[in-house]
Design a protein around this motif. Structure first.
Motif, mmCIF file in Angstrom:
data_model
loop_
_atom_site.group_PDB
_atom_site.id
_atom_site.type_symbol
_atom_site.label_atom_id
_atom_site.label_comp_id
_atom_site.label_asym_id
_atom_site.label_seq_id
_atom_site.Cartn_x
_atom_site.Cartn_y
_atom_site.Cartn_z
ATOM 1 N N GLN B 85 34.343 -17.507 31.391
ATOM 2 C CA GLN B 85 32.968 -17.243 30.543
ATOM 3 C C GLN B 85 32.754 -15.833 30.254
ATOM 4 O OE1 GLN B 85 30.329 -19.802 32.833
ATOM 5 N NE2 GLN B 85 29.981 -21.097 30.846
ATOM 6 N N THR B 86 33.771 -15.019 30.690
ATOM 7 C CA THR B 86 33.644 -13.603 30.489
ATOM 8 C C THR B 86 34.108 -13.490 28.980
ATOM 9 O OG1 THR B 86 34.268 -12.854 32.566
ATOM 10 C CG2 THR B 86 35.023 -11.435 30.712
ATOM 11 N N SER B 87 33.499 -12.929 28.104
ATOM 12 C CA SER B 87 33.595 -13.042 26.606
ATOM 13 C C SER B 87 32.435 -12.259 25.841
ATOM 14 C CB SER B 87 33.400 -14.363 25.896
ATOM 15 O OG SER B 87 33.705 -14.706 24.755
ATOM 16 N N MET B 88 32.544 -12.032 24.522
ATOM 17 C CA MET B 88 31.654 -11.470 23.741
ATOM 18 C C MET B 88 31.010 -12.524 23.417
ATOM 19 S SD MET B 88 29.952 -9.244 22.011
ATOM 20 C CE MET B 88 30.693 -7.641 20.807
ATOM 21 N N TYR B 89 29.406 -12.584 23.366
ATOM 22 C CA TYR B 89 28.562 -13.860 22.726
ATOM 23 C C TYR B 89 27.975 -13.063 21.491
ATOM 24 C CZ TYR B 89 29.951 -16.212 26.878
ATOM 25 O OH TYR B 89 30.610 -17.084 27.669
ATOM 26 N N LEU B 90 27.759 -14.067 20.622
ATOM 27 C CA LEU B 90 27.183 -13.592 19.509
ATOM 28 C C LEU B 90 26.201 -14.604 19.058
ATOM 29 C CD1 LEU B 90 30.474 -12.308 17.377
ATOM 30 C CD2 LEU B 90 28.582 -10.837 18.128
ATOM 31 N N CYS B 91 24.949 -14.213 18.415
ATOM 32 C CA CYS B 91 24.041 -15.002 18.146
ATOM 33 C C CYS B 91 23.866 -14.766 16.434
ATOM 34 C CB CYS B 91 22.656 -14.615 19.034
ATOM 35 S SG CYS B 91 21.246 -15.429 18.297
ATOM 36 N N ALA B 92 23.496 -15.677 15.701
ATOM 37 C CA ALA B 92 23.508 -15.735 14.393
ATOM 38 C C ALA B 92 22.384 -16.543 13.904
ATOM 39 C CB ALA B 92 24.818 -16.010 13.689
ATOM 40 N N SER B 93 21.556 -16.298 12.785
ATOM 41 C CA SER B 93 20.630 -16.989 12.321
ATOM 42 C C SER B 93 20.692 -17.321 10.635
ATOM 43 C CB SER B 93 19.331 -16.669 12.533
ATOM 44 O OG SER B 93 19.075 -15.453 11.741
ATOM 45 N N ILE B 94 20.453 -18.333 10.197
ATOM 46 C CA ILE B 94 20.461 -18.580 8.615
ATOM 47 C C ILE B 94 19.111 -19.368 8.444
ATOM 48 C CG2 ILE B 94 21.648 -19.831 6.822
ATOM 49 C CD1 ILE B 94 24.133 -20.077 8.580
ATOM 50 N N LEU B 95 18.863 -18.917 7.198
ATOM 51 C CA LEU B 95 17.627 -19.596 6.588
ATOM 52 C C LEU B 95 17.876 -20.943 6.195
ATOM 53 C CD1 LEU B 95 14.859 -19.077 5.319
ATOM 54 C CD2 LEU B 95 15.929 -18.432 3.076
ATOM 55 N N GLY B 96 16.854 -21.780 6.227
ATOM 56 C CA GLY B 96 17.321 -23.200 6.240
ATOM 57 C C GLY B 96 18.159 -23.726 4.805
ATOM 58 N N GLY B 97 17.920 -23.135 3.480
ATOM 59 C CA GLY B 97 18.888 -23.340 2.648
ATOM 60 C C GLY B 97 20.289 -22.773 2.862
ATOM 61 N N GLY B 98 20.456 -21.743 3.703
ATOM 62 C CA GLY B 98 21.629 -21.167 3.933
ATOM 63 C C GLY B 98 21.799 -20.060 2.664
ATOM 64 N N PRO B 99 22.974 -19.684 2.468
ATOM 65 C CA PRO B 99 24.207 -19.871 3.509
ATOM 66 C C PRO B 99 24.518 -18.648 4.480
ATOM 67 C CG PRO B 99 25.118 -19.185 1.408
ATOM 68 C CD PRO B 99 23.621 -19.144 1.155
ATOM 69 N N GLU B 100 23.784 -17.227 3.922
ATOM 70 C CA GLU B 100 24.230 -15.992 4.555
ATOM 71 C C GLU B 100 23.966 -16.189 6.033
ATOM 72 O OE1 GLU B 100 23.157 -12.760 2.740
ATOM 73 O OE2 GLU B 100 23.387 -11.340 4.347
ATOM 74 N N ALA B 101 24.734 -15.834 6.953
ATOM 75 C CA ALA B 101 24.242 -15.599 8.448
ATOM 76 C C ALA B 101 23.975 -14.256 8.931
ATOM 77 C CB ALA B 101 25.410 -16.301 9.304
ATOM 78 N N PHE B 102 22.946 -14.023 9.477
ATOM 79 C CA PHE B 102 22.700 -12.607 10.039
ATOM 80 C C PHE B 102 23.022 -12.758 11.646
ATOM 81 C CE2 PHE B 102 20.676 -10.940 6.355
ATOM 82 C CZ PHE B 102 20.256 -12.114 5.506
ATOM 83 N N PHE B 103 23.796 -11.746 12.114
ATOM 84 C CA PHE B 103 24.259 -11.523 13.445
ATOM 85 C C PHE B 103 23.474 -10.690 14.142
ATOM 86 C CE2 PHE B 103 27.813 -14.297 13.924
ATOM 87 C CZ PHE B 103 28.151 -14.575 12.744
ATOM 88 N N GLY B 104 23.421 -10.744 15.345
ATOM 89 C CA GLY B 104 22.865 -9.912 16.561
ATOM 90 C C GLY B 104 24.022 -8.789 16.672
ATOM 91 N N GLN B 105 24.075 -8.029 17.542
ATOM 92 C CA GLN B 105 24.837 -6.884 17.784
ATOM 93 C C GLN B 105 25.883 -7.397 18.801
ATOM 94 O OE1 GLN B 105 21.882 -7.098 19.201
ATOM 95 N NE2 GLN B 105 21.502 -5.792 21.122
ATOM 96 N N GLY B 106 25.540 -8.378 19.572
ATOM 97 C CA GLY B 106 26.719 -9.099 20.484
ATOM 98 C C GLY B 106 26.345 -8.663 21.730
ATOM 99 N N THR B 107 26.487 -9.602 22.827
ATOM 100 C CA THR B 107 26.385 -9.286 24.408
ATOM 101 C C THR B 107 27.771 -9.392 24.952
ATOM 102 O OG1 THR B 107 24.137 -9.986 24.513
ATOM 103 C CG2 THR B 107 25.459 -10.151 26.379
ATOM 104 N N ARG B 108 28.206 -8.539 25.500
ATOM 105 C CA ARG B 108 29.666 -8.464 26.147
ATOM 106 C C ARG B 108 29.402 -8.862 27.578
ATOM 107 N NH1 ARG B 108 34.366 -7.780 24.922
ATOM 108 N NH2 ARG B 108 33.868 -6.859 22.933
ATOM 109 N N LEU B 109 29.511 -10.066 28.096
ATOM 110 C CA LEU B 109 29.391 -10.644 29.295
ATOM 111 C C LEU B 109 30.781 -10.621 30.371
ATOM 112 C CD1 LEU B 109 27.514 -12.109 31.417
ATOM 113 C CD2 LEU B 109 28.258 -14.429 30.469
ATOM 114 N N THR B 110 30.554 -9.972 31.404
ATOM 115 C CA THR B 110 31.569 -10.091 32.436
ATOM 116 C C THR B 110 31.152 -10.740 33.428
ATOM 117 O OG1 THR B 110 32.334 -7.834 31.512
ATOM 118 C CG2 THR B 110 33.170 -8.588 33.772
ATOM 119 N N VAL B 111 31.978 -11.745 34.024
ATOM 120 C CA VAL B 111 31.627 -12.556 35.167
ATOM 121 C C VAL B 111 32.713 -12.165 36.198
ATOM 122 C CG1 VAL B 111 31.148 -14.924 36.127
ATOM 123 C CG2 VAL B 111 30.834 -14.320 33.637
ATOM 124 N N VAL B 112 32.098 -11.856 37.296
ATOM 125 C CA VAL B 112 33.051 -11.182 38.461
ATOM 126 C C VAL B 112 33.047 -12.280 39.513
ATOM 127 C CG1 VAL B 112 32.885 -8.872 37.675
ATOM 128 C CG2 VAL B 112 31.272 -9.497 39.278
#
Lengths: 112, 112
Positions: B85-112
């Motif tokens: 599960q080590t990966s870059m995780y990206l969150c996004a949101s879209i208004l109800g009618g869409g379609p453009e998505a807005f993204f967060g800056q990302g979380t780089r998760l490292t599992v050791v």
């Protein structure tokens, strides 16, 4: 399910040249979008083209859509070093409503 | 200005830990998404939510769960973190009618 597939995977050009990236998808769509991602950051929306449109322009960007071939292309004219980034196409699978499905992306490198 | 904020840019966790990734949007968007991004695989949809307390599985939900108690906040939970599960995780949101998505800056998760 991965909807969009970009081609090529990587592209290296000189400043001033044009860059063309292609995207193919599998199912019917309402619209297709292109996003840009600078290294290690989130994605930023560039341009959207609806299924009933064939071509759209925004500044140095030109997007085409061919629904019969289920393909789209993104052209960046007169590339600059600042255009260096990864570019993704995204489609909305009609069954999934507003869930956006992304391709694997094209990494563009523009050297000065 | 539209804003999607992820709680951490970088995170290092141990195998077996329960991990919470938080995402907050200030745009009153109905739809929120969690993707993971891995080299060569592009963005893959983990879960999405189209309303408070509602959730839908994406393409790779195994090993993950989500929580949406308030409209502005969408949490991704790794029940027992594993190295794959080590990966870059990206969150996004879209208004109800869409379609453009807005993204967060990302979380780089490292599992050791």
């Amino acid at each position: 399910s991965q909807q969009g597939e970009e081609d090529p995977q990587a592209l290296s050009i000189q400043e001033g040249e044009n860059a063309t990236m292609n995207c193919s998808y599998k199912t019917s769509i309402n619209n297709l979008q292109w996003y840009r991602q600078n290294s290690g950051r989130g994605l930023v929306h560039l341009i959207l083209i609806r299924s009933n449109e064939r071509e759209k322009h925004r500044g140095r960007l030109r997007v085409t859509l061919d629904t019969s071939k289920k393909s789209s292309s993104l052209l960046i004219t007169a590339s600059r070093a600042a255009d260096t980034a990864s570019y993704f196409c995204a489609t909305d699978e009609r069954q999934a409503g507003t869930a956006l499905i992304f391709g694997k992306g094209t990494t563009l490198s523009v050297s000065s | 200005d539209v804003k999607v904020t992820q709680s951490s840019r970088y995170l290092v966790k141990r195998t077996g830990e329960k991990v919470f990734l938080e995402c907050v949007q200030d745009m009153d968007h109905e739809n929120m998404f969690w993707y993971r991004q891995d080299p060569g695989l592009g963005l893959r949809l983990i879960y999405f939510s189209y309303d408070v307390k509602m959730k839908e599985k994406g393409d790779i939900p195994e090993g993950y769960s989500v929580s949406r108690e308030k409209k502005e906040r969408f949490s991704l939970i790794l029940e027992s973190a594993s190295t794959n599960q080590t990966s870059m995780y990206l969150c996004a949101s879209i208004l109800g009618g869409g379609p453009e998505a807005f993204f967060g800056q990302g979380t780089r998760l490292t599992v050791v």
